[in-house]
Design an enzyme around this catalytic site. Structure first.
Site, PDB file in Angstrom:
ATOM      1  N   TYR A   1       0.035 -25.423  -8.324  1.00  0.00           N
ATOM      2  CA  TYR A   1       0.811 -25.329  -6.985  1.00  0.00           C
ATOM      3  C   TYR A   1       0.584 -26.557  -6.178  1.00  0.00           C
ATOM      4  CZ  TYR A   1       3.616 -23.320  -3.166  1.00  0.00           C
ATOM      5  OH  TYR A   1       4.443 -23.079  -2.223  1.00  0.00           O
TER       6      TYR A   1
ATOM      7  N   GLN B   1      -0.138 -23.115   4.461  1.00  0.00           N
ATOM      8  CA  GLN B   1       0.673 -22.489   5.535  1.00  0.00           C
ATOM      9  C   GLN B   1      -0.063 -21.794   6.471  1.00  0.00           C
ATOM     10  OE1 GLN B   1       3.698 -19.860   3.639  1.00  0.00           O
ATOM     11  NE2 GLN B   1       2.370 -18.384   3.259  1.00  0.00           N
TER      12      GLN B   1
ATOM     13  N   LYS C   1       0.867  -1.243   0.070  1.00  0.00           N
ATOM     14  CA  LYS C   1       0.018  -0.002  -0.036  1.00  0.00           C
ATOM     15  C   LYS C   1       0.937   1.451  -0.020  1.00  0.00           C
ATOM     16  CE  LYS C   1      -3.944   0.233   2.277  1.00  0.00           C
ATOM     17  NZ  LYS C   1      -4.860   0.221   1.162  1.00  0.00           N
ATOM     18  N   SER C   2       0.372   2.268  -0.900  1.00  0.00           N
ATOM     19  CA  SER C   2       1.304   3.623  -0.931  1.00  0.00           C
ATOM     20  C   SER C   2       1.258   4.408   0.561  1.00  0.00           C
ATOM     21  CB  SER C   2       0.430   4.465  -1.807  1.00  0.00           C
ATOM     22  OG  SER C   2      -0.797   4.837  -1.469  1.00  0.00           O
TER      23      SER C   2
ATOM     24  N   GLU D   1       6.578  -9.644   3.956  1.00  0.00           N
ATOM     25  CA  GLU D   1       7.788  -9.225   4.514  1.00  0.00           C
ATOM     26  C   GLU D   1       7.745  -7.712   4.434  1.00  0.00           C
ATOM     27  OE1 GLU D   1      11.212  -7.400   4.010  1.00  0.00           O
ATOM     28  OE2 GLU D   1      11.226  -8.624   2.222  1.00  0.00           O
TER      29      GLU D   1
ATOM     30  N   ALA E   1       4.553   2.732   1.795  1.00  0.00           N
ATOM     31  CA  ALA E   1       5.691   2.939   1.007  1.00  0.00           C
ATOM     32  C   ALA E   1       6.106   4.324   0.857  1.00  0.00           C
ATOM     33  CB  ALA E   1       5.086   2.529  -0.546  1.00  0.00           C
ATOM     34  N   ARG E   2       5.261   5.265   1.253  1.00  0.00           N
ATOM     35  CA  ARG E   2       5.591   6.730   1.363  1.00  0.00           C
ATOM     36  C   ARG E   2       6.135   6.750   2.432  1.00  0.00           C
ATOM     37  NH1 ARG E   2       0.516   9.703  -2.167  1.00  0.00           N
ATOM     38  NH2 ARG E   2       0.460   8.117  -3.620  1.00  0.00           N
TER      39      ARG E   2
END
Length: 190
Positions: free
Chosen positions: A172, A182, A113-114, A139, A117-118
């Site tokens: 998969y 998982q 999400k920005s 991660e 990120a910002r």
């Protein structure tokens, strides 16, 4: 391959359990307190997943080398809380609140999400392959020289769903992928 829209995502989540629990629309306020949240839930062409309350924060106390073939749990400190502080230039692992079941003809891409990120926080999630299912291990890298806070039960990344023109030969699940079904945070293993 075409990207799938909100109507398709809703139908697959509600009728086929593709996303559980499923938030039908963008949630950006805590319904109990009215506090602003980093949004999660259904969007126009994707689904914003949330972080659970479980985190593993990287530490170098017991290791002097990161080796993906010999990775051990003592590389992390486990935390269960509503927030997690990631040290400067470090990272944390978490998992999604949502459990995903990906159809055989679908591949997903996940983009951070920005909002994060910002702030210098980079989210990495590998694609969800056809017929993969499980909680998503996420991660989060803190690229800044300062500690950074991330929030449980709030949005962290957007999942985009792509439908293939043809069905894959081997899914998969059929190749018995090592991260199939998982639970919780799954550290790397070979």
């Amino acid at each position: 391959m075409s990207i799938k829209e909100d109507k398709w995502i809703r139908k697959m989540a509600l009728a086929h359990g593709m996303i559980e629990p499923f938030a039908d629309g963008q949630v950006n306020l805590n319904p109990e307190t009215g506090e602003k949240l980093i949004s999660y839930g259904l969007s126009s062409y994707g689904y914003d997943l949330r972080l659970s309350r479980e985190f593993k924060v990287f530490t170098n106390v017991y290791n002097s080398l990161v080796d993906p073939k010999r990775f051990t749990e003592d590389t992390f400190i486990s935390i269960t809380d509503d927030v997690c502080i990631i040290p400067p230039n470090s990272f944390a692992l978490a998992h999604s609140v949502e459990y995903f079941r990906i159809p055989r003809n679908v591949l997903t891409m996940c983009i951070g999400k920005s909002t994060y990120a910002r702030c210098g926080l980079i989210v990495n999630v590998t694609p969800f392959e056809p017929e993969w299912e499980g909680y998503v291990t996420i991660e989060i890298s803190n690229t800044t020289p300062l500690p950074a806070k991330i929030y449980a039960n709030e949005g962290i990344a957007q999942v985009l769903f792509f439908e293939a023109d043809e069905i894959c030969e081997v899914s998969y699940a059929e190749r018995k992928g090592k991260y199939q079904k998982q639970q919780g945070i799954t550290v790397p293993f070979v």
